[in-house]
Design a protein around this motif. Structure first.
Motif, PDB file in Angstrom:
ATOM      1  N   GLU A   1       0.829  -1.199   0.000  1.00 43.94           N
ATOM      2  CA  GLU A   1       0.000   0.000   0.000  1.00 43.94           C
ATOM      3  C   GLU A   1       0.871   1.260   0.000  1.00 43.94           C
ATOM      4  O   GLU A   1       0.598   2.220  -0.738  1.00 43.94           O
ATOM      5  CB  GLU A   1      -0.909  -0.005   1.227  1.00 43.94           C
ATOM      6  CG  GLU A   1      -1.809   1.207   1.365  1.00 43.94           C
ATOM      7  CD  GLU A   1      -2.960   1.228   0.367  1.00 43.94           C
ATOM      8  OE1 GLU A   1      -3.620   2.276   0.258  1.00 43.94           O
ATOM      9  OE2 GLU A   1      -3.179   0.185  -0.289  1.00 43.94           O
TER      10      GLU A   1
ATOM     11  N   PHE B   1      -8.115  -5.831  -8.913  1.00 48.20           N
ATOM     12  CA  PHE B   1      -8.216  -5.463  -7.494  1.00 48.20           C
ATOM     13  C   PHE B   1      -7.405  -4.212  -7.156  1.00 48.20           C
ATOM     14  O   PHE B   1      -7.246  -3.866  -5.984  1.00 48.20           O
ATOM     15  CB  PHE B   1      -7.761  -6.622  -6.600  1.00 48.20           C
ATOM     16  CG  PHE B   1      -6.366  -7.112  -6.877  1.00 48.20           C
ATOM     17  CD1 PHE B   1      -5.273  -6.495  -6.292  1.00 48.20           C
ATOM     18  CD2 PHE B   1      -6.147  -8.192  -7.723  1.00 48.20           C
ATOM     19  CE1 PHE B   1      -3.990  -6.943  -6.540  1.00 48.20           C
ATOM     20  CE2 PHE B   1      -4.864  -8.639  -7.978  1.00 48.20           C
ATOM     21  CZ  PHE B   1      -3.766  -8.016  -7.381  1.00 48.20           C
TER      22      PHE B   1
ATOM     23  N   PHE C   1      -8.067  -0.960  -7.682  1.00 44.98           N
ATOM     24  CA  PHE C   1      -8.883   0.089  -7.058  1.00 44.98           C
ATOM     25  C   PHE C   1      -9.190  -0.236  -5.599  1.00 44.98           C
ATOM     26  O   PHE C   1      -9.132   0.624  -4.723  1.00 44.98           O
ATOM     27  CB  PHE C   1     -10.182   0.270  -7.843  1.00 44.98           C
ATOM     28  CG  PHE C   1     -11.153   1.219  -7.202  1.00 44.98           C
ATOM     29  CD1 PHE C   1     -10.952   2.593  -7.268  1.00 44.98           C
ATOM     30  CD2 PHE C   1     -12.264   0.745  -6.509  1.00 44.98           C
ATOM     31  CE1 PHE C   1     -11.842   3.484  -6.662  1.00 44.98           C
ATOM     32  CE2 PHE C   1     -13.149   1.624  -5.902  1.00 44.98           C
ATOM     33  CZ  PHE C   1     -12.937   2.996  -5.980  1.00 44.98           C
ATOM     34  N   HIS C   2      -9.506  -1.519  -5.342  1.00 45.06           N
ATOM     35  CA  HIS C   2      -9.824  -1.931  -3.978  1.00 45.06           C
ATOM     36  C   HIS C   2      -8.599  -1.829  -3.070  1.00 45.06           C
ATOM     37  O   HIS C   2      -8.726  -1.546  -1.880  1.00 45.06           O
ATOM     38  CB  HIS C   2     -10.358  -3.370  -3.975  1.00 45.06           C
ATOM     39  CG  HIS C   2     -11.659  -3.522  -4.708  1.00 45.06           C
ATOM     40  ND1 HIS C   2     -11.719  -3.790  -6.057  1.00 45.06           N
ATOM     41  CD2 HIS C   2     -12.944  -3.419  -4.289  1.00 45.06           C
ATOM     42  CE1 HIS C   2     -12.985  -3.871  -6.440  1.00 45.06           C
ATOM     43  NE2 HIS C   2     -13.745  -3.645  -5.382  1.00 45.06           N
ATOM     44  N   LEU C   3      -7.405  -2.048  -3.651  1.00 42.42           N
ATOM     45  CA  LEU C   3      -6.184  -1.913  -2.859  1.00 42.42           C
ATOM     46  C   LEU C   3      -6.017  -0.483  -2.364  1.00 42.42           C
ATOM     47  O   LEU C   3      -5.714  -0.244  -1.192  1.00 42.42           O
ATOM     48  CB  LEU C   3      -4.970  -2.330  -3.686  1.00 42.42           C
ATOM     49  CG  LEU C   3      -3.593  -2.112  -3.028  1.00 42.42           C
ATOM     50  CD1 LEU C   3      -3.460  -2.992  -1.798  1.00 42.42           C
ATOM     51  CD2 LEU C   3      -2.475  -2.395  -4.031  1.00 42.42           C
TER      52      LEU C   3
ATOM     53  N   LEU D   1      -8.395   1.794  -2.102  1.00 44.51           N
ATOM     54  CA  LEU D   1      -9.531   2.217  -1.284  1.00 44.51           C
ATOM     55  C   LEU D   1      -9.545   1.558   0.088  1.00 44.51           C
ATOM     56  O   LEU D   1      -9.820   2.205   1.110  1.00 44.51           O
ATOM     57  CB  LEU D   1     -10.840   1.915  -2.017  1.00 44.51           C
ATOM     58  CG  LEU D   1     -12.131   2.354  -1.318  1.00 44.51           C
ATOM     59  CD1 LEU D   1     -12.174   3.873  -1.191  1.00 44.51           C
ATOM     60  CD2 LEU D   1     -13.360   1.846  -2.078  1.00 44.51           C
ATOM     61  N   LEU D   2      -9.235   0.264   0.122  1.00 46.25           N
ATOM     62  CA  LEU D   2      -9.394  -0.500   1.366  1.00 46.25           C
ATOM     63  C   LEU D   2      -8.074  -0.966   1.973  1.00 46.25           C
ATOM     64  O   LEU D   2      -8.084  -1.643   3.001  1.00 46.25           O
ATOM     65  CB  LEU D   2     -10.276  -1.735   1.100  1.00 46.25           C
ATOM     66  CG  LEU D   2     -11.672  -1.455   0.551  1.00 46.25           C
ATOM     67  CD1 LEU D   2     -12.385  -2.768   0.230  1.00 46.25           C
ATOM     68  CD2 LEU D   2     -12.485  -0.649   1.543  1.00 46.25           C
ATOM     69  N   GLY D   3      -6.963  -0.612   1.353  1.00 42.66           N
ATOM     70  CA  GLY D   3      -5.667  -1.105   1.835  1.00 42.66           C
ATOM     71  C   GLY D   3      -5.368  -0.705   3.261  1.00 42.66           C
ATOM     72  O   GLY D   3      -5.025  -1.542   4.100  1.00 42.66           O
TER      73      GLY D   3
ATOM     74  N   CYS E   1      -7.699  -2.320   5.854  1.00 43.45           N
ATOM     75  CA  CYS E   1      -7.352  -3.737   5.997  1.00 43.45           C
ATOM     76  C   CYS E   1      -6.093  -3.910   6.835  1.00 43.45           C
ATOM     77  O   CYS E   1      -5.998  -4.841   7.651  1.00 43.45           O
ATOM     78  CB  CYS E   1      -7.163  -4.378   4.622  1.00 43.45           C
ATOM     79  SG  CYS E   1      -8.701  -4.677   3.725  1.00 43.45           S
TER      80      CYS E   1
END
Length: 243
Positions: free
Chosen positions: A31, A57, A59-61, A63-65, A68
């Motif tokens: 990240e 994945f 975008f999700h990294l 946004l949510l990295g 998480c």
């Protein structure tokens, strides 16, 4: 338990948390590399970062990295941090419990709370609160049994004296009195209570333990962690119903 049977419990390394900790660090590194790459800080090869961000994945990294990472390091790997701060040895005997410089006398314990989901035993005493994470200690079952075998009888004696004197005793959402057990203003007299027991529950992978009371033909369930001195209440009601 007699003084001659004094026993020491050494802390054990939580290997299950190490894998989560390493996974959290790896995710945090990726990240950070993705966020710093546009600034010219090459934590990872630029081409690799581009491939990751252009993947399904990517975008999700971004946004949510970070959330998480917080979850993995702060929750899933929490036992590792607890292990680092825990004392080296916990010793129990007939007088009390010692954890390095901390000393608790059994007679000073006022409340015991079982947090089965976290494998934790909370002791509130005259000097503060001790949160004993059982899974961090050798022979955890014996440690758990030794503590309860010393604390419960003492608290049970106090509760019996209070009830006999006509004083209500609160156990979280439940109140014990000479006439019976009260919940939300409703009294269950002794003749109304049919049984009481503890029961393990698993809901979507989350393990907990509930205090089950059958009264007036209906079953009521209470989260053990919310019932202060639940082992004491269980012992008192079991003796009262049996007698």
């Amino acid at each position: 338990m007699e003084a001659s049977l004094k026993r020491s419990h050494h802390k054990i390394f939580p290997t299950h948390s190490l894998s989560w900790f390493l996974a959290g660090l790896a995710l945090l590194y990726v990240e950070a590399a993705a966020l710093l790459d546009p600034l010219g800080v090459p934590l990872l090869p630029h081409r690799m970062i581009q491939d990751v961000l252009q993947s399904p994945f990517g975008f999700h990294l971004l946004l949510l990295g970070i959330p998480c990472c917080v979850y993995v390091l702060g929750w899933r790997a929490r036992d590792l941090f607890a292990w680092l701060w825990a004392p080296h040895v916990v010793t129990v005997d007939d007088e009390g419990l010692r954890a390095d410089v901390t000393r608790i006398r059994w007679r000073d314990v006022r409340e015991v709370v079982e947090q089965h989901a976290h494998d934790r035993l909370v002791l509130r005493h005259a000097g503060g609160t001790l949160r004993l994470r059982l899974d961090l200690w050798s022979d955890a079952d014996a440690l758990h049994e030794a503590v309860l075998s010393q604390v419960v009888p003492r608290l049970l004696e106090r509760v019996s004296l209070q009830v006999s004197a006509g004083q209500p005793v609160r156990f979280g959402p439940l109140t014990l009195g000479d006439a019976g057990l009260t919940h939300r203003g409703r009294l269950w007299r002794w003749d109304d209570i049919e049984s009481i027991r503890l029961q393990d529950e698993v809901d979507q992978g989350f393990a907990s333990r509930e205090l089950i009371i059958v009264a007036q033909g209906r079953t009521r369930k209470f989260d053990e962690a919310k019932v202060i001195n639940a082992p004491v209440l269980l012992a008192y009601l079991s003796d009262r119903l049996a007698g």
